[in-house]
Scaffold this active site. Structure first.
Site, PDB file in Angstrom:
ATOM      1  N   TYR A  43       0.755  -1.875  -0.334  1.00 19.68           N
ATOM      2  CA  TYR A  43       0.391   0.374  -0.524  1.00 19.68           C
ATOM      3  C   TYR A  43       1.035   1.206   0.107  1.00 19.68           C
ATOM      4  O   TYR A  43       0.638   2.033   1.518  1.00 19.68           O
ATOM      5  CB  TYR A  43      -0.863   0.021   1.429  1.00 19.68           C
ATOM      6  CG  TYR A  43      -1.811  -1.391   1.675  1.00 19.68           C
ATOM      7  CD1 TYR A  43      -2.819  -1.703   0.326  1.00 19.68           C
ATOM      8  CD2 TYR A  43      -1.467  -1.998   2.145  1.00 19.68           C
ATOM      9  CE1 TYR A  43      -3.897  -2.895   0.622  1.00 19.68           C
ATOM     10  CE2 TYR A  43      -2.607  -2.747   2.741  1.00 19.68           C
ATOM     11  CZ  TYR A  43      -3.185  -3.235   1.794  1.00 19.68           C
ATOM     12  OH  TYR A  43      -4.581  -4.505   1.745  1.00 19.68           O
ATOM     13  N   TRP A  47      -4.519   6.070   2.392  1.00 21.80           N
ATOM     14  CA  TRP A  47      -5.794   5.886   2.298  1.00 21.80           C
ATOM     15  C   TRP A  47      -6.146   6.612   2.989  1.00 21.80           C
ATOM     16  O   TRP A  47      -5.871   6.724   4.416  1.00 21.80           O
ATOM     17  CB  TRP A  47      -5.874   3.832   2.643  1.00 21.80           C
ATOM     18  CG  TRP A  47      -5.770   3.162   1.321  1.00 21.80           C
ATOM     19  CD1 TRP A  47      -6.490   2.802   1.636  1.00 21.80           C
ATOM     20  CD2 TRP A  47      -4.434   2.750   0.342  1.00 21.80           C
ATOM     21  NE1 TRP A  47      -6.699   2.027   0.067  1.00 21.80           N
ATOM     22  CE2 TRP A  47      -5.562   1.493  -0.162  1.00 21.80           C
ATOM     23  CE3 TRP A  47      -3.572   3.137   0.546  1.00 21.80           C
ATOM     24  CZ2 TRP A  47      -4.467   1.667  -1.259  1.00 21.80           C
ATOM     25  CZ3 TRP A  47      -2.523   2.696  -0.295  1.00 21.80           C
ATOM     26  CH2 TRP A  47      -3.257   2.238  -1.514  1.00 21.80           C
ATOM     27  N   ASP A  50      -7.446   4.916   6.543  1.00 28.23           N
ATOM     28  CA  ASP A  50      -6.381   4.691   7.172  1.00 28.23           C
ATOM     29  C   ASP A  50      -5.705   6.178   7.296  1.00 28.23           C
ATOM     30  O   ASP A  50      -5.255   5.698   9.137  1.00 28.23           O
ATOM     31  CB  ASP A  50      -5.148   4.012   6.523  1.00 28.23           C
ATOM     32  CG  ASP A  50      -5.256   2.496   6.072  1.00 28.23           C
ATOM     33  OD1 ASP A  50      -6.068   2.186   5.278  1.00 28.23           O
ATOM     34  OD2 ASP A  50      -4.740   1.598   6.354  1.00 28.23           O
ATOM     35  N   TYR A  95       1.497  -1.507  -6.650  1.00 29.70           N
ATOM     36  CA  TYR A  95       0.145  -1.509  -6.538  1.00 29.70           C
ATOM     37  C   TYR A  95      -0.599  -1.217  -7.673  1.00 29.70           C
ATOM     38  O   TYR A  95      -0.216  -0.951  -8.546  1.00 29.70           O
ATOM     39  CB  TYR A  95      -0.312  -0.206  -5.814  1.00 29.70           C
ATOM     40  CG  TYR A  95      -1.789  -0.680  -5.234  1.00 29.70           C
ATOM     41  CD1 TYR A  95      -2.287  -0.806  -3.945  1.00 29.70           C
ATOM     42  CD2 TYR A  95      -3.016   0.748  -5.902  1.00 29.70           C
ATOM     43  CE1 TYR A  95      -3.450  -1.341  -3.729  1.00 29.70           C
ATOM     44  CE2 TYR A  95      -3.754   0.299  -5.636  1.00 29.70           C
ATOM     45  CZ  TYR A  95      -4.473  -0.601  -4.539  1.00 29.70           C
ATOM     46  OH  TYR A  95      -5.823  -0.681  -3.744  1.00 29.70           O
ATOM     47  N   GLN A 121     -13.978   6.024   1.066  1.00 28.22           N
ATOM     48  CA  GLN A 121     -13.900   5.195   2.114  1.00 28.22           C
ATOM     49  C   GLN A 121     -14.857   6.002   3.692  1.00 28.22           C
ATOM     50  O   GLN A 121     -14.782   6.988   3.330  1.00 28.22           O
ATOM     51  CB  GLN A 121     -11.998   5.387   2.388  1.00 28.22           C
ATOM     52  CG  GLN A 121     -11.407   3.330   2.160  1.00 28.22           C
ATOM     53  CD  GLN A 121     -10.287   3.009   2.613  1.00 28.22           C
ATOM     54  OE1 GLN A 121      -9.635   3.708   3.319  1.00 28.22           O
ATOM     55  NE2 GLN A 121     -10.334   1.993   2.050  1.00 28.22           N
ATOM     56  N   GLY A 181     -14.193  -0.354   3.214  1.00 32.44           N
ATOM     57  CA  GLY A 181     -13.388  -1.232   3.451  1.00 32.44           C
ATOM     58  C   GLY A 181     -13.267  -2.401   4.149  1.00 32.44           C
ATOM     59  O   GLY A 181     -12.127  -2.794   4.647  1.00 32.44           O
ATOM     60  N   ASP A 183     -13.056  -5.156   2.997  1.00 33.84           N
ATOM     61  CA  ASP A 183     -13.073  -5.397   0.810  1.00 33.84           C
ATOM     62  C   ASP A 183     -13.043  -6.385   0.296  1.00 33.84           C
ATOM     63  O   ASP A 183     -14.022  -6.557  -0.776  1.00 33.84           O
ATOM     64  CB  ASP A 183     -11.655  -5.153   0.553  1.00 33.84           C
ATOM     65  CG  ASP A 183     -10.643  -3.985   0.178  1.00 33.84           C
ATOM     66  OD1 ASP A 183     -11.563  -3.174   1.448  1.00 33.84           O
ATOM     67  OD2 ASP A 183      -9.858  -3.639   0.293  1.00 33.84           O
ATOM     68  N   ARG A 215      -5.346 -12.894   0.022  1.00 31.14           N
ATOM     69  CA  ARG A 215      -5.988 -12.163  -0.594  1.00 31.14           C
ATOM     70  C   ARG A 215      -6.835 -12.618  -0.923  1.00 31.14           C
ATOM     71  O   ARG A 215      -7.167 -13.342  -1.748  1.00 31.14           O
ATOM     72  CB  ARG A 215      -4.769 -11.090  -1.682  1.00 31.14           C
ATOM     73  CG  ARG A 215      -3.544 -10.848  -1.146  1.00 31.14           C
ATOM     74  CD  ARG A 215      -3.798  -9.608  -0.322  1.00 31.14           C
ATOM     75  NE  ARG A 215      -4.280  -8.610  -1.490  1.00 31.14           N
ATOM     76  CZ  ARG A 215      -4.634  -7.353  -0.999  1.00 31.14           C
ATOM     77  NH1 ARG A 215      -4.903  -7.172   0.505  1.00 31.14           N
ATOM     78  NH2 ARG A 215      -4.933  -6.905  -2.065  1.00 31.14           N
ATOM     79  N   TYR A 371      -7.830 -12.326   4.531  1.00 32.01           N
ATOM     80  CA  TYR A 371      -8.425 -10.961   4.497  1.00 32.01           C
ATOM     81  C   TYR A 371      -9.750 -10.382   5.422  1.00 32.01           C
ATOM     82  O   TYR A 371      -9.440 -10.280   6.765  1.00 32.01           O
ATOM     83  CB  TYR A 371      -8.546 -10.551   2.949  1.00 32.01           C
ATOM     84  CG  TYR A 371      -8.269  -8.865   2.562  1.00 32.01           C
ATOM     85  CD1 TYR A 371      -7.188  -8.045   3.352  1.00 32.01           C
ATOM     86  CD2 TYR A 371      -9.294  -8.525   1.784  1.00 32.01           C
ATOM     87  CE1 TYR A 371      -6.778  -7.091   3.101  1.00 32.01           C
ATOM     88  CE2 TYR A 371      -8.532  -6.853   1.026  1.00 32.01           C
ATOM     89  CZ  TYR A 371      -7.419  -6.489   1.912  1.00 32.01           C
ATOM     90  OH  TYR A 371      -7.593  -5.417   1.231  1.00 32.01           O
ATOM     91  N   GLU A 415      -1.279  -6.875   9.094  1.00 35.25           N
ATOM     92  CA  GLU A 415      -2.520  -5.758   8.627  1.00 35.25           C
ATOM     93  C   GLU A 415      -3.169  -6.735   9.468  1.00 35.25           C
ATOM     94  O   GLU A 415      -4.290  -6.574   9.638  1.00 35.25           O
ATOM     95  CB  GLU A 415      -2.447  -6.053   7.077  1.00 35.25           C
ATOM     96  CG  GLU A 415      -3.847  -5.827   7.140  1.00 35.25           C
ATOM     97  CD  GLU A 415      -3.562  -5.623   5.275  1.00 35.25           C
ATOM     98  OE1 GLU A 415      -2.273  -6.376   4.113  1.00 35.25           O
ATOM     99  OE2 GLU A 415      -3.921  -5.415   4.162  1.00 35.25           O
TER     100      GLU A 415
HETATM  101  C1  DGY Z   1      -7.059  -2.788  -1.612  1.00 31.25           C
HETATM  102  O1  DGY Z   1      -6.518  -2.562  -2.531  1.00 31.25           O
HETATM  103  O2  DGY Z   1      -5.994  -4.238  -1.160  1.00 31.25           O
HETATM  104  C2  DGY Z   1      -7.048  -2.027  -1.021  1.00 31.25           C
HETATM  105  O3  DGY Z   1      -7.057  -2.135   0.348  1.00 31.25           O
HETATM  106  C3  DGY Z   1      -8.303  -1.478  -1.412  1.00 31.25           C
HETATM  107  O4  DGY Z   1      -8.011  -0.289  -0.865  1.00 31.25           O
END
Ligand code: DGY
Length: 449
Positions: A43, A47, A50, A95, A121, A181, A183, A215, A371, A415
């Site tokens: 990341y 954000w 965050d 990213y 968000q 948030g 996701d 993920r 996640y 995380e």
């Molecule tokens: C991601 O890319 O997974 C982010 O959390 C999107 O906000």
């Protein structure tokens, strides 16, 4: 007696070390341009939600950074009050999808100085500002900061009520799972089942950095990208999104954050004075929002708040950690709060589990490593802790706090974390990004409370 004080002395030495480690994480993630990345690689930008949590952590030891974090985010606000979910302050090839995919410049009122996404968000900035005020010792300094910035947050709330509430209920919608948030929550599976997006060709970056089993899947990403493509075809017009987005949801977590932040804006406007009109408007939003929230999003049979699918006009009847977030915003009655706590303890509170898994551990959709499909998240625990305290559930609040600290002690500043205690006997148990800013920031806040 001696044993007792020895134990507590050790505990506080341990906490001191943890706080020092947390500060190292936060300081390393703070960028020259005045904002923090959530973590390296995975990341690499700022954000929205965050940044609110991170600023609360900084407020305990570096007020300047706390203020900069919020101000840098607010600089990226659009002409219509909208605040984006990611601000692409720098170029990065770690990213996807980046600024060239999101193309915020398509919206006529987007901020052309700050490329960003065209989605938002949870609105945590209002309550983050109030907490910074409460924590800071130099009230004069922080009051000036509030005076300079509060109207931007107010305009963000006005944007929500005027553009995201088509049936004028006091409940705002989100149009993308990334706006929630949470996701890849299993709650969205029901919405994915109503869609059939193309198989896009793209290169993921996250799955090079984190074990893909932690993920979202490729097919899930197809859905995520498809919703953005629809929004882009209409230059991110709110009216068109409300009409056409296959994802349109009233989310209890998102609306709780808005309601909590409304309350904070009222408190802060009272402190700075001379803003009767805005206080009155906020109070009107607040009354309507809380009443609709309790009539529309409370599911008596489940004993929990649930999401509402506005596109398909039906409740999404699942219990997740978002179901308990209204406690943090003072939304439930005492009776509802008792039911919520019972539901939480029955489903999520077994002795061999850490509180609080992000999704119902009794559901077949629960996945303890993936996640938002099951792991514990420190920001949700942090809200739960304060919510439980406010409603008088002191012992359970203490458990949420000590579970959160123990998870970080055992695994590190990850995380997200496995809720199953047995896992930590043989595995690390912390997943996703490491040295994650809000886990560090909120640990500092929890230990100081
Ligand atoms: C991601 O890319 O997974 C982010 O959390 C999107 O906000």
């Amino acid at each position: 007696m001696l044993m007792h004080s020895f134990k507590y002395q050790n505990l506080s030495i341990m906490n001191k070390d943890l706080i020092n480690d947390a500060k190292i994480v936060l300081n390393n993630n703070f960028q020259e341009k005045g904002y923090s990345i959530p973590c390296k690689g995975l990341y690499p930008f700022q954000w929205k939600w965050d940044s609110g949590f991170i600023a609360i952590g900084f407020a305990h030891y570096d007020l300047d950074k706390a203020k900069q974090e919020i101000e840098t985010l607010l600089n990226a606000q659009w002409g219509n009050g909208f605040i984006p979910h990611i601000v692409f302050h720098v170029e990065s090839d770690t990213y996807f999808p980046g600024k060239d995919f999101h193309l915020s410049k398509l919206h006529p009122l987007s901020n052309k100085d700050y490329p960003s996404t065209g989605m938002t968000q949870p609105p945590v900035t209002g309550f983050a500002m109030e907490m910074i005020y409460d924590i800071a010792e130099n009230k004069k300094d922080v009051k000036a900061f509030i005076e300079n910035n509060i109207d931007k947050v107010y305009l963000n709330h006005k944007y929500f009520y005027e553009n995201r509430d088509p049936q004028n209920e006091g409940l705002v919608y989100i149009y993308h799972n990334w706006e929630s948030g949470t996701d890849n929550s299993p709650i969205w599976d029901d919405i994915w089942a109503t869609m059939n997006p193309p198989e896009y060709e793209f290169t993921r970056r996250d799955t090079n950095l984190v074990d893909p089993s932690q993920r979202p899947s490729k097919r899930e990403y197809d859905h995520y990208l498809h919703i953005i493509e629809i929004a882009k075809q209409h230059n991110y017009s709110d009216e068109k999104i409300a009409e056409l987005s296959p994802f349109l949801v009233q989310d209890p977590l998102f609306n709780s954050m808005l309601i909590k932040s409304n309350e904070s804006l009222i408190a802060l406007y009272k402190i700075i004075g001379n803003n009767e009109d805005k206080i009155e408007q906020l109070q009107q939003w607040q009354t309507k929002s809380i009443s609709s929230f309790n009539s529309k999003l409370y599911d008596k049979e489940l004993g929990a708040y649930v999401h509402y699918d506005l596109r398909n006009e039906k409740p999404l009847r699942f219990v997740s950690s978002s179901s308990f977030s209204p406690l943090f915003a003072g939304i439930p009655t005492k009776e509802q709060a008792k039911t919520l706590v019972d539901t939480m303890m029955n489903k999520f509170g077994a002795d061999d589990m850490y509180l609080c898994a992000s999704f119902d551990p009794e559901s077949e959709r629960f996945n303890p490593k993936k996640y938002w499909r099951g792991p514990v998240w420190i920001n949700l625990n942090w809200m739960l802790y304060f919510g439980l305290l406010d409603y008088g559930y002191l012992e359970i609040a203490e458990r949420v706090k000590s579970d959160s600290i123990e998870l970080i002690e055992k695994a590190g500043f990850y995380e997200y974390f496995d809720a199953r205690k047995s896992v930590y006997e043989t595995e690390k148990g912390g997943y996703g990004g490491g040295n994650f800013s809000w886990s560090a920031a909120l640990l500092i806040d929890l230990i100081n409370n």
